[in-house]
Design a protein around this motif. Structure first.
Motif, PDB file in Angstrom:
ATOM      1  N   LEU A  62      -3.455  -2.515   3.718  1.00  0.00           N
ATOM      2  CA  LEU A  62      -2.358  -2.429   2.768  1.00  0.00           C
ATOM      3  C   LEU A  62      -1.161  -1.834   3.490  1.00  0.00           C
ATOM      4  CD1 LEU A  62      -1.476  -2.576  -0.253  1.00  0.00           C
ATOM      5  CD2 LEU A  62      -2.365  -0.248  -0.490  1.00  0.00           C
ATOM      6  N   PHE A  63      -0.013  -2.545   3.402  1.00  0.00           N
ATOM      7  CA  PHE A  63       1.219  -2.056   4.018  1.00  0.00           C
ATOM      8  C   PHE A  63       2.169  -1.630   2.897  1.00  0.00           C
ATOM      9  CE2 PHE A  63      -0.522  -5.106   7.016  1.00  0.00           C
ATOM     10  CZ  PHE A  63      -0.446  -4.422   8.211  1.00  0.00           C
ATOM     11  N   VAL A  64       2.491  -0.353   2.856  1.00  0.00           N
ATOM     12  CA  VAL A  64       3.405   0.173   1.840  1.00  0.00           C
ATOM     13  C   VAL A  64       4.395   1.098   2.517  1.00  0.00           C
ATOM     14  CG1 VAL A  64       3.603   1.501  -0.302  1.00  0.00           C
ATOM     15  CG2 VAL A  64       1.594   0.068   0.082  1.00  0.00           C
ATOM     16  N   ASN A  65       5.691   0.736   2.450  1.00  0.00           N
ATOM     17  CA  ASN A  65       6.769   1.579   3.004  1.00  0.00           C
ATOM     18  C   ASN A  65       6.471   2.042   4.439  1.00  0.00           C
ATOM     19  OD1 ASN A  65       8.140   1.353   0.573  1.00  0.00           O
ATOM     20  ND2 ASN A  65       7.286   3.259  -0.244  1.00  0.00           N
ATOM     21  N   ASP A  66       6.252   1.127   5.323  1.00  0.00           N
ATOM     22  CA  ASP A  66       5.984   1.418   6.740  1.00  0.00           C
ATOM     23  C   ASP A  66       4.705   2.237   6.966  1.00  0.00           C
ATOM     24  OD1 ASP A  66       8.300   0.053   7.548  1.00  0.00           O
ATOM     25  OD2 ASP A  66       9.524   1.863   7.313  1.00  0.00           O
ATOM     26  N   VAL A  67       3.821   2.220   6.010  1.00  0.00           N
ATOM     27  CA  VAL A  67       2.535   2.898   6.136  1.00  0.00           C
ATOM     28  C   VAL A  67       1.444   1.844   6.050  1.00  0.00           C
ATOM     29  CG1 VAL A  67       0.956   4.575   5.101  1.00  0.00           C
ATOM     30  CG2 VAL A  67       3.422   5.016   5.097  1.00  0.00           C
ATOM     31  N   GLU A  68       0.508   1.906   6.979  1.00  0.00           N
ATOM     32  CA  GLU A  68      -0.610   0.958   6.983  1.00  0.00           C
ATOM     33  C   GLU A  68      -1.867   1.701   6.551  1.00  0.00           C
ATOM     34  OE1 GLU A  68      -3.212  -1.575  10.214  1.00  0.00           O
ATOM     35  OE2 GLU A  68      -1.106  -1.194  10.660  1.00  0.00           O
ATOM     36  N   LEU A  80      -6.529   1.707  -6.542  1.00  0.00           N
ATOM     37  CA  LEU A  80      -5.503   1.105  -5.689  1.00  0.00           C
ATOM     38  C   LEU A  80      -4.139   1.165  -6.355  1.00  0.00           C
ATOM     39  CD1 LEU A  80      -7.335  -2.034  -4.240  1.00  0.00           C
ATOM     40  CD2 LEU A  80      -6.675   0.045  -3.030  1.00  0.00           C
ATOM     41  N   ALA A  81      -4.088   0.869  -7.667  1.00  0.00           N
ATOM     42  CA  ALA A  81      -2.813   0.911  -8.392  1.00  0.00           C
ATOM     43  C   ALA A  81      -2.241   2.321  -8.369  1.00  0.00           C
ATOM     44  CB  ALA A  81      -3.010   0.420  -9.826  1.00  0.00           C
ATOM     45  N   GLU A  82      -3.072   3.325  -8.579  1.00  0.00           N
ATOM     46  CA  GLU A  82      -2.621   4.722  -8.551  1.00  0.00           C
ATOM     47  C   GLU A  82      -2.103   5.106  -7.159  1.00  0.00           C
ATOM     48  OE1 GLU A  82      -4.467   9.167  -9.299  1.00  0.00           O
ATOM     49  OE2 GLU A  82      -5.519   7.437 -10.138  1.00  0.00           O
ATOM     50  N   LEU A  83      -2.858   4.648  -6.121  1.00  0.00           N
ATOM     51  CA  LEU A  83      -2.471   4.940  -4.739  1.00  0.00           C
ATOM     52  C   LEU A  83      -1.145   4.309  -4.403  1.00  0.00           C
ATOM     53  CD1 LEU A  83      -3.276   6.186  -1.998  1.00  0.00           C
ATOM     54  CD2 LEU A  83      -4.458   4.064  -1.493  1.00  0.00           C
ATOM     55  N   ILE A  84      -0.969   3.047  -4.780  1.00  0.00           N
ATOM     56  CA  ILE A  84       0.300   2.346  -4.491  1.00  0.00           C
ATOM     57  C   ILE A  84       1.427   3.034  -5.234  1.00  0.00           C
ATOM     58  CG2 ILE A  84       1.534   0.180  -4.819  1.00  0.00           C
ATOM     59  CD1 ILE A  84      -1.192  -1.230  -4.322  1.00  0.00           C
ATOM     60  N   GLY A  85       1.194   3.436  -6.481  1.00  0.00           N
ATOM     61  CA  GLY A  85       2.233   4.136  -7.247  1.00  0.00           C
ATOM     62  C   GLY A  85       2.611   5.447  -6.589  1.00  0.00           C
ATOM     63  N   ALA A  86       1.640   6.175  -6.041  1.00  0.00           N
ATOM     64  CA  ALA A  86       1.926   7.457  -5.407  1.00  0.00           C
ATOM     65  C   ALA A  86       2.699   7.270  -4.113  1.00  0.00           C
ATOM     66  CB  ALA A  86       0.621   8.205  -5.168  1.00  0.00           C
ATOM     67  N   LEU A  87       2.456   6.176  -3.407  1.00  0.00           N
ATOM     68  CA  LEU A  87       3.120   5.941  -2.127  1.00  0.00           C
ATOM     69  C   LEU A  87       4.511   5.334  -2.307  1.00  0.00           C
ATOM     70  CD1 LEU A  87       0.116   4.553  -0.062  1.00  0.00           C
ATOM     71  CD2 LEU A  87       1.173   6.807   0.153  1.00  0.00           C
TER      72      LEU A  87
END
Length: 88
Positions: A62-68, A80-87
């Motif tokens: 998962l790539f989110v805001n320059d974080v892999e 996963l939804a909670e993690l993506i929301g936190a990131l």
């Protein structure tokens, strides 16, 4: 250096001729090298085989805001939804 006959040597040293002969045969046998030219070898290498009972599963990346992030398959969607929301 004195040269004795076997009998004279035995008498001089208090040995019985049969004991002298037996000991001489033992020493002669020990000093005679093996003549067959072969040496017995033992295999000492062991091979270990592994049998996997589960097929390895690939992780999701998962790539989110320059974080892999590498996330194992089977991770609950709500997490996963909670993690993506936190990131985000």
């Amino acid at each position: 250096m004195c040269h004795y006959t076997q009998r004279a040597f035995c008498e001089h040293h208090g040995l019985s001729p049969s004991t002298f002969h037996a000991k001489r045969q033992q020493l002669t046998h020990l000093q005679t090298p093996q003549t067959n030219g072969f040496v017995k070898a033992n295999v000492v290498e062991q091979t270990t085989r592994y049998h996997m009972t589960q097929i390895p599963t690939a992780n999701m990346t998962l790539f989110v805001n320059d974080v892999e992030l590498s996330i194992p398959q089977g991770t609950p969607a709500a997490y996963l939804a909670e993690l993506i929301g936190a990131l985000s």
